[in-house]
Scaffold this motif. Structure first.
Motif, PDB file in Angstrom:
ATOM      1  N   UNK A 100       0.857  -1.185   0.000  1.00  0.00           N
ATOM      2  CA  UNK A 100       0.000   0.000   0.000  1.00  0.00           C
ATOM      3  C   UNK A 100       0.894   1.237   0.000  1.00  0.00           C
ATOM      4  N   UNK A 101       0.769   2.036  -1.042  1.00  0.00           N
ATOM      5  CA  UNK A 101       1.591   3.228  -1.162  1.00  0.00           C
ATOM      6  C   UNK A 101       1.178   4.262  -0.116  1.00  0.00           C
ATOM      7  N   UNK A 102       2.136   4.989   0.443  1.00  0.00           N
ATOM      8  CA  UNK A 102       1.806   5.986   1.474  1.00  0.00           C
ATOM      9  C   UNK A 102       0.809   7.057   1.019  1.00  0.00           C
ATOM     10  N   UNK A 103       0.727   7.290  -0.280  1.00  0.00           N
ATOM     11  CA  UNK A 103      -0.175   8.335  -0.777  1.00  0.00           C
ATOM     12  C   UNK A 103      -1.611   7.850  -0.969  1.00  0.00           C
ATOM     13  N   UNK A 104      -1.886   6.575  -0.719  1.00  0.00           N
ATOM     14  CA  UNK A 104      -3.245   6.043  -0.895  1.00  0.00           C
ATOM     15  C   UNK A 104      -4.226   6.802  -0.007  1.00  0.00           C
ATOM     16  N   UNK A 105      -5.399   7.103  -0.586  1.00  0.00           N
ATOM     17  CA  UNK A 105      -6.440   7.820   0.159  1.00  0.00           C
ATOM     18  C   UNK A 105      -7.792   7.178  -0.115  1.00  0.00           C
ATOM     19  N   UNK A 106      -8.187   6.175   0.670  1.00  0.00           N
ATOM     20  CA  UNK A 106      -9.449   5.461   0.436  1.00  0.00           C
ATOM     21  C   UNK A 106     -10.691   6.319   0.621  1.00  0.00           C
ATOM     22  N   UNK A 107     -10.534   7.538   1.073  1.00  0.00           N
ATOM     23  CA  UNK A 107     -11.686   8.406   1.295  1.00  0.00           C
ATOM     24  C   UNK A 107     -12.161   9.085   0.011  1.00  0.00           C
ATOM     25  N   UNK A 108     -11.446   8.886  -1.101  1.00  0.00           N
ATOM     26  CA  UNK A 108     -11.825   9.516  -2.370  1.00  0.00           C
ATOM     27  C   UNK A 108     -12.362   8.465  -3.329  1.00  0.00           C
ATOM     28  N   UNK A 109     -13.081   8.916  -4.337  1.00  0.00           N
ATOM     29  CA  UNK A 109     -13.618   8.019  -5.362  1.00  0.00           C
ATOM     30  C   UNK A 109     -12.561   7.765  -6.439  1.00  0.00           C
ATOM     31  N   UNK A 110     -12.545   6.547  -6.944  1.00  0.00           N
ATOM     32  CA  UNK A 110     -11.583   6.196  -7.992  1.00  0.00           C
ATOM     33  C   UNK A 110     -12.056   6.614  -9.383  1.00  0.00           C
ATOM     34  N   UNK A 122      -2.422 -12.471   7.037  1.00  0.00           N
ATOM     35  CA  UNK A 122      -3.822 -12.099   7.258  1.00  0.00           C
ATOM     36  C   UNK A 122      -3.968 -10.599   7.518  1.00  0.00           C
ATOM     37  N   UNK A 123      -3.075 -10.053   8.303  1.00  0.00           N
ATOM     38  CA  UNK A 123      -3.155  -8.627   8.608  1.00  0.00           C
ATOM     39  C   UNK A 123      -2.980  -7.775   7.361  1.00  0.00           C
ATOM     40  N   UNK A 124      -2.015  -8.139   6.509  1.00  0.00           N
ATOM     41  CA  UNK A 124      -1.790  -7.393   5.264  1.00  0.00           C
ATOM     42  C   UNK A 124      -3.001  -7.530   4.339  1.00  0.00           C
ATOM     43  N   UNK A 125      -3.533  -8.752   4.263  1.00  0.00           N
ATOM     44  CA  UNK A 125      -4.722  -8.975   3.419  1.00  0.00           C
ATOM     45  C   UNK A 125      -5.890  -8.150   3.919  1.00  0.00           C
ATOM     46  N   UNK A 126      -6.098  -8.130   5.214  1.00  0.00           N
ATOM     47  CA  UNK A 126      -7.213  -7.396   5.805  1.00  0.00           C
ATOM     48  C   UNK A 126      -7.096  -5.898   5.513  1.00  0.00           C
ATOM     49  N   UNK A 127      -5.883  -5.351   5.615  1.00  0.00           N
ATOM     50  CA  UNK A 127      -5.683  -3.926   5.336  1.00  0.00           C
ATOM     51  C   UNK A 127      -6.036  -3.606   3.891  1.00  0.00           C
ATOM     52  N   UNK A 128      -5.529  -4.413   2.969  1.00  0.00           N
ATOM     53  CA  UNK A 128      -5.792  -4.176   1.542  1.00  0.00           C
ATOM     54  C   UNK A 128      -7.274  -4.368   1.222  1.00  0.00           C
ATOM     55  N   UNK A 129      -7.884  -5.387   1.780  1.00  0.00           N
ATOM     56  CA  UNK A 129      -9.298  -5.663   1.533  1.00  0.00           C
ATOM     57  C   UNK A 129     -10.166  -4.489   2.000  1.00  0.00           C
ATOM     58  N   UNK A 130      -9.884  -3.987   3.211  1.00  0.00           N
ATOM     59  CA  UNK A 130     -10.670  -2.872   3.740  1.00  0.00           C
ATOM     60  C   UNK A 130     -10.455  -1.599   2.927  1.00  0.00           C
TER      61      UNK A 130
END
Length: 281
Positions: free
Chosen positions: A23-33, A77-85
């Motif tokens: 996951x790149x540090x600049x990722x912002x899941x709060x925005x629309x793709x 599992x932790x890495x998968x969970x972060x990416x999934x969320x």
């Protein structure tokens, strides 16, 4: 597919930019793709935009089912969970607010994606009828080939027809349209589009040359008319005018009303009398 990946050495996959868990540090899941949120219409357009965005982030495995959820005891599992969320957040942010509420309690991005596919990817009879009706109403009109192709291509993504496109072109493209239809097998849409673009550009060049030629011919004609007018001075072409009798074609020094009319023999007897009268005065 297992949830583990093949990594170079013992590098942590969450720190490896080539890993799907990174996951790149600049990722912002709060925005629309995507630029326009999905509201239940134009699913194929929305889906295409989402796939492009998630592919660039190397996260397609989380929605296409190729990456299974690891066990809770798995080191990844932790890495998968972060990416999934993160992907769930991206998907929900790219949906209309009302539509997003129906997916809020799904636990995996794959479940949300599959439900969207089941709901909106199938084209039913009424949808096909509506698409056909829309296709029949669309004409090129004053649009360029590019504008017309872009406007109608969104419909063809679901019901693509080269013949429909060719039938709705303006008559000025009849020549290249005939050439395309004569090919066996028919050209692909891309080839047909490129041929029509070339035809449109050629017509614009021809029209420009024709207009330029007409302008030059008009200017030359004007020059000839202007040149013939300048060949004669304005004073020569102007009619003679008498200030005494206010008539044309003679001047005051030759006015018969002032100097007398000549007799048949050419002698002006009135002129002599006029001169004597003037002398005595």
């Amino acid at each position: 597919m297992a949830a583990t990946e093949t990594n170079t050495g013992n590098q942590n996959p969450t720190q490896d930019p080539r890993s799907m868990y990174y996951i790149h540090p600049s990722e912002n899941p709060a925005v629309s793709l995507v630029s326009k949120k999905f509201n239940g219409e134009n699913y194929q357009d929305w889906k295409r935009g989402m796939i492009l965005a998630l592919s660039m982030k190397n996260k397609m495995a989380f929605i296409d089912g190729s990456l299974q959820k690891p066990a809770d005891t798995d080191p990844l599992f932790s890495a998968w969970s972060r990416c999934n969320n993160m992907i769930i957040s991206y998907i929900l942010r790219s949906l209309d607010n009302t539509l997003a509420k129906s997916f809020i309690f799904f636990s995996t991005a794959y479940e949300i994606w599959k439900d969207l596919e089941d709901r909106y990817s199938v084209i039913f009879g009424p949808q096909i009828y509506s698409l056909q009706q829309l296709l029949n109403q669309i004409d090129q009109g004053s649009s360029t080939i590019t504008e017309f192709f872009t406007r109608i291509k969104g419909i063809w993504d679901q019901d693509e027809r080269l013949i429909q496109f060719l039938m709705k072109l303006e008559p000025k493209h009849a020549g290249v349209r005939t050439n395309i239809l004569m090919m066996n097998p028919l050209h692909s849409m891309s080839v047909a589009y490129n041929l029509l673009i070339q035809d449109e550009r050629q017509k614009k060049i021809t029209e420009g040359v024709t207009r330029q030629s007409s302008s030059m011919a008009f200017a030359a004609a004007e020059e000839r008319r202007g040149g013939s007018s300048r060949a004669y001075p304005l004073s020569v072409r102007a009619p003679l005018f008498c200030d005494h009798c206010k008539l044309n074609n003679h001047t005051v020094d030759k006015c018969w009303k002032l100097h007398g009319y000549p007799d048949k023999g050419g002698y002006n007897k009135n002129k002599g009398k006029r001169v004597v009268a003037v002398a005595y005065v």
